[in-house]
Design a protein around this motif. Sequence first.
Motif, PDB file in Angstrom:
ATOM      1  N   SER A  10       0.833  -1.209   0.000  1.00  0.00           N
ATOM      2  CA  SER A  10       0.000   0.000   0.000  1.00  0.00           C
ATOM      3  C   SER A  10       0.863   1.252   0.000  1.00  0.00           C
ATOM      4  CB  SER A  10      -0.930  -0.005   1.220  1.00  0.00           C
ATOM      5  OG  SER A  10      -1.810  -1.106   1.186  1.00  0.00           O
TER       6      SER A  10
ATOM      7  N   MET B 228       2.144   1.864  -3.428  1.00  0.00           N
ATOM      8  CA  MET B 228       1.093   2.414  -4.273  1.00  0.00           C
ATOM      9  C   MET B 228       0.935   3.909  -4.019  1.00  0.00           C
ATOM     10  SD  MET B 228      -2.891   1.238  -4.565  1.00  0.00           S
ATOM     11  CE  MET B 228      -4.062   2.153  -5.582  1.00  0.00           C
TER      12      MET B 228
ATOM     13  N   GLY C  58      -2.837   4.913 -13.292  1.00  0.00           N
ATOM     14  CA  GLY C  58      -3.479   3.610 -13.442  1.00  0.00           C
ATOM     15  C   GLY C  58      -3.174   2.600 -12.365  1.00  0.00           C
TER      16      GLY C  58
ATOM     17  N   ARG D  17      -3.457   0.243  -9.319  1.00  0.00           N
ATOM     18  CA  ARG D  17      -4.657  -0.309  -8.691  1.00  0.00           C
ATOM     19  C   ARG D  17      -4.284  -1.506  -7.832  1.00  0.00           C
ATOM     20  NH1 ARG D  17      -8.824  -4.040  -9.888  1.00  0.00           N
ATOM     21  NH2 ARG D  17      -7.930  -4.650 -11.902  1.00  0.00           N
TER      22      ARG D  17
ATOM     23  N   MET E 244      -5.042  -5.026  -6.379  1.00  0.00           N
ATOM     24  CA  MET E 244      -5.821  -6.185  -6.823  1.00  0.00           C
ATOM     25  C   MET E 244      -5.928  -7.223  -5.719  1.00  0.00           C
ATOM     26  SD  MET E 244      -4.519  -7.277 -10.599  1.00  0.00           S
ATOM     27  CE  MET E 244      -5.175  -6.535 -12.087  1.00  0.00           C
TER      28      MET E 244
ATOM     29  N   TRP F 210      -1.153  -3.523  -9.358  1.00  0.00           N
ATOM     30  CA  TRP F 210      -1.168  -3.557 -10.826  1.00  0.00           C
ATOM     31  C   TRP F 210      -0.778  -2.196 -11.381  1.00  0.00           C
ATOM     32  CZ3 TRP F 210      -0.868  -5.805 -15.254  1.00  0.00           C
ATOM     33  CH2 TRP F 210      -1.521  -5.326 -16.394  1.00  0.00           C
ATOM     34  N   SER F 211       0.230  -2.182 -12.265  1.00  0.00           N
ATOM     35  CA  SER F 211       0.677  -0.945 -12.892  1.00  0.00           C
ATOM     36  C   SER F 211       0.657  -1.128 -14.403  1.00  0.00           C
ATOM     37  CB  SER F 211       2.094  -0.569 -12.426  1.00  0.00           C
ATOM     38  OG  SER F 211       2.562   0.572 -13.116  1.00  0.00           O
TER      39      SER F 211
END
Length: 212
Positions: A13, A16, A26, A28, A30, A50-51
Motif C-alpha cells: 500500500s 502504491m 493507473g 490499482r 488487486m 497492478w501498474s
Amino acid sequence: MVATGLSEVPRLSALMTRGIQNGVEGLRMMEGHEATTLEPELQCFIKALWSPSSGIVDSHSLMLSLVGEAESHGTTFSYNTAVIGGHIEGNQIQIHVFESNVIASWNGSSELDSELILIPKVVVNSAGLSAPAIAKRMKGLPDGIIPASHYACGCYFTLSNTKSPFKHLIYPIPEVGGLGVHVSLDLNGQIKFGPDVEWIKGIDDIPSFLNM
C-alpha cells in the motif's frame, strides 16, 4: 507487484501511495484472484499492485536518442577520455584527464600525469562503481563527504527450452539492496529471473577506478 503474506500488504500500500505521488497513472490494488486471472501460473493468495503503464524499453535506442537530443542542445561528448583525479583550490575544482587507451595499460602504481586539466563550473561524478574511487583522487576534497561504499553482486537466470509462462513483469516486495528476484522480459520475449543479492566485502580499488 505481489504480496506473498499479510505482513507485506502495508508495504504494498505504501508503494502504491508513493507511485501515485510520483505521478504514475493507473495504479490499482488487486485481490489475489484478480492477479492470477492475469497470470495463471502466478501464486498470489493475498494482494497485488497492478501498474498498466510499467514496461521495458530498448535501452540502447534510448541512449542514442538522449545523446542526439543533448547534442542538438549544444552538448559535447568526449569519448575515450578518462578522469584520473583532480584537486580543489578554494571554490575551484580542477579535473585531470587522460586518454583512455593509454590508461588501459597503466600498471596501477606509477604516477599518472594528466594530459589535460579542465576547470569546470559544475562537476557531476556519475561514474557508477568507480565514483568513490574517483572522489578519493580529488585532492582537497574532505573524506567525510565521500559516502561509504557498500557492494553487492547479483545473478540473473534465463528460462530456456520452454514456452514463457508469464506475459507481464512480476516483482516481489523490494528487499534491502535491490528489487528482489523478479520476472523480467526482454524485447524478444525472453524470460529472466533475478537478480539475487550477495553482499561482498568490497572490490579492488584499481579495477574499480579503471571501470573494469
